[in-house]
Design an enzyme around this catalytic site. Sequence first.
Site, PDB file in Angstrom:
ATOM      1  N   LYS A   1      12.768  -9.564 -18.164  1.00 40.70           N
ATOM      2  CA  LYS A   1      13.070  -8.343 -18.647  1.00 40.70           C
ATOM      3  C   LYS A   1      13.935  -8.033 -17.944  1.00 40.70           C
ATOM      4  O   LYS A   1      13.710  -6.734 -16.537  1.00 40.70           O
ATOM      5  CB  LYS A   1      11.770  -7.273 -18.269  1.00 40.70           C
TER       6      LYS A   1
ATOM      7  N   LEU B   1       1.060  -0.879   0.038  1.00 40.51           N
ATOM      8  CA  LEU B   1      -0.024  -0.074   0.034  1.00 40.51           C
ATOM      9  C   LEU B   1       1.160   0.811   0.062  1.00 40.51           C
ATOM     10  O   LEU B   1       1.653   1.278   1.090  1.00 40.51           O
ATOM     11  CB  LEU B   1      -0.947   0.131   1.540  1.00 40.51           C
TER      12      LEU B   1
ATOM     13  N   GLY C   1       4.821  -4.933  -7.787  1.00 40.00           N
ATOM     14  CA  GLY C   1       5.102  -5.581  -9.593  1.00 40.00           C
ATOM     15  C   GLY C   1       4.076  -5.551 -10.626  1.00 40.00           C
ATOM     16  O   GLY C   1       3.791  -4.805 -11.097  1.00 40.00           O
TER      17      GLY C   1
ATOM     18  N   SER D   1       8.802  11.713 -13.987  1.00 44.29           N
ATOM     19  CA  SER D   1       8.928  11.190 -12.985  1.00 44.29           C
ATOM     20  C   SER D   1       9.073   9.314 -12.807  1.00 44.29           C
ATOM     21  O   SER D   1       8.699   9.128 -13.906  1.00 44.29           O
ATOM     22  CB  SER D   1       7.908  10.441 -11.917  1.00 44.29           C
TER      23      SER D   1
ATOM     24  N   GLY E   1      16.130   3.459 -23.813  1.00 44.51           N
ATOM     25  CA  GLY E   1      14.724   2.133 -24.558  1.00 44.51           C
ATOM     26  C   GLY E   1      15.111   0.744 -24.497  1.00 44.51           C
ATOM     27  O   GLY E   1      15.481   0.856 -23.220  1.00 44.51           O
TER      28      GLY E   1
ATOM     29  N   ARG F   1       2.386  -4.900   3.645  1.00 47.80           N
ATOM     30  CA  ARG F   1       3.385  -3.157   4.298  1.00 47.80           C
ATOM     31  C   ARG F   1       3.176  -2.199   3.743  1.00 47.80           C
ATOM     32  O   ARG F   1       1.713  -2.084   2.401  1.00 47.80           O
ATOM     33  CB  ARG F   1       4.935  -3.837   3.332  1.00 47.80           C
TER      34      ARG F   1
ATOM     35  N   ASP G   1       7.458  -1.220 -14.704  1.00 47.60           N
ATOM     36  CA  ASP G   1       5.682  -2.492 -15.178  1.00 47.60           C
ATOM     37  C   ASP G   1       5.043  -1.189 -15.924  1.00 47.60           C
ATOM     38  O   ASP G   1       4.563  -2.610 -16.034  1.00 47.60           O
ATOM     39  CB  ASP G   1       5.293  -1.639 -13.736  1.00 47.60           C
TER      40      ASP G   1
END
Length: 317
Positions: free
Chosen positions: A187, A13, A40, A252, A231, A90, A258
Amino acid sequence: MHDIITITLNPALDKSTHVAQVLPEKKLRCNEPTYESGGGGVNVSRALKKLGGSSCAWVWVGGPSGKRLCALLQSEGVDVWAVETKNWTRENLMVMEDNSGNQYRFGMPGPYTYEDEWERCLKQLTQMPDEELPKFVVASGSLPPGVPEDFYSQLAGIAKARGFKLLVDTSGDALLKAAGEGVYLLKPNIGELAALAGKEKISAMEQEEIAMQVINAGKCKVLVVSLGARGAMLASKDGISYVVPPIVPQQSAVGAGDSMVAGMVLGLLNGNSLGDVARYGVAAGTAATMTPGSELCRQEDTDKIFRWLQEHKVQQV
């Protein structure tokens, strides 16, 4: 039935607030906080929703913080399958310092997760009827205490046996143990690619050779190496190619990775070529950097960048 499932054993959270200045030993007056669901796979599911896709977010949650996380996800229109844990979910804290524009991010350790809790995931995927199996499973994020480091490797074994495609985005020992037969796409970033090769560092001149070593060793079918603002590098049995995004106004980088995974799995679901899968992933990741704070990608920005990448792909190696 969902074509895409995301798995997050260590969700959070996320609480965000602003303060004029961060000072030691002072009582700091913060603005009213905002709350978001995080972790994630959770963020991949949220980004998928923003991109016009859908998924079911499998989350391991406990206590009031876990209930709030699920409620936040559902308020965004994300389907949730929750495993209730004995320990509380958490909470992370992000503080923006208004005077400087600096961002302070405090990540808390995950709660201990018991064997009967994390095994629910493996049993559910093993026992699901064929007609309910997803086409893609995204396993993303860190593993909380109590979950074995080979958990993602166990997932890969189920993926191989049952025929769905597994995408893994993690780091450390969990990544090293996950890499192997049954994983469709990994990834990593450059540092994680080095770890996959058993090295501390690799140079730009080495990255292509090492990426193909990972592919030829059977550690995954597709490797998409995140290169940050530069990239991504795509590696598969067909060789190496690069996706270089346009320069955009950045606010940001939170959530860019994700968002990139969300873009790629949506491209795979739509049957796109691997080149376009990587391009849409880079477009979504780049779009996320254009949004403030922890906001994820926006579909309008993503589609615009993707069109640019398609128009300029002849210039890419």
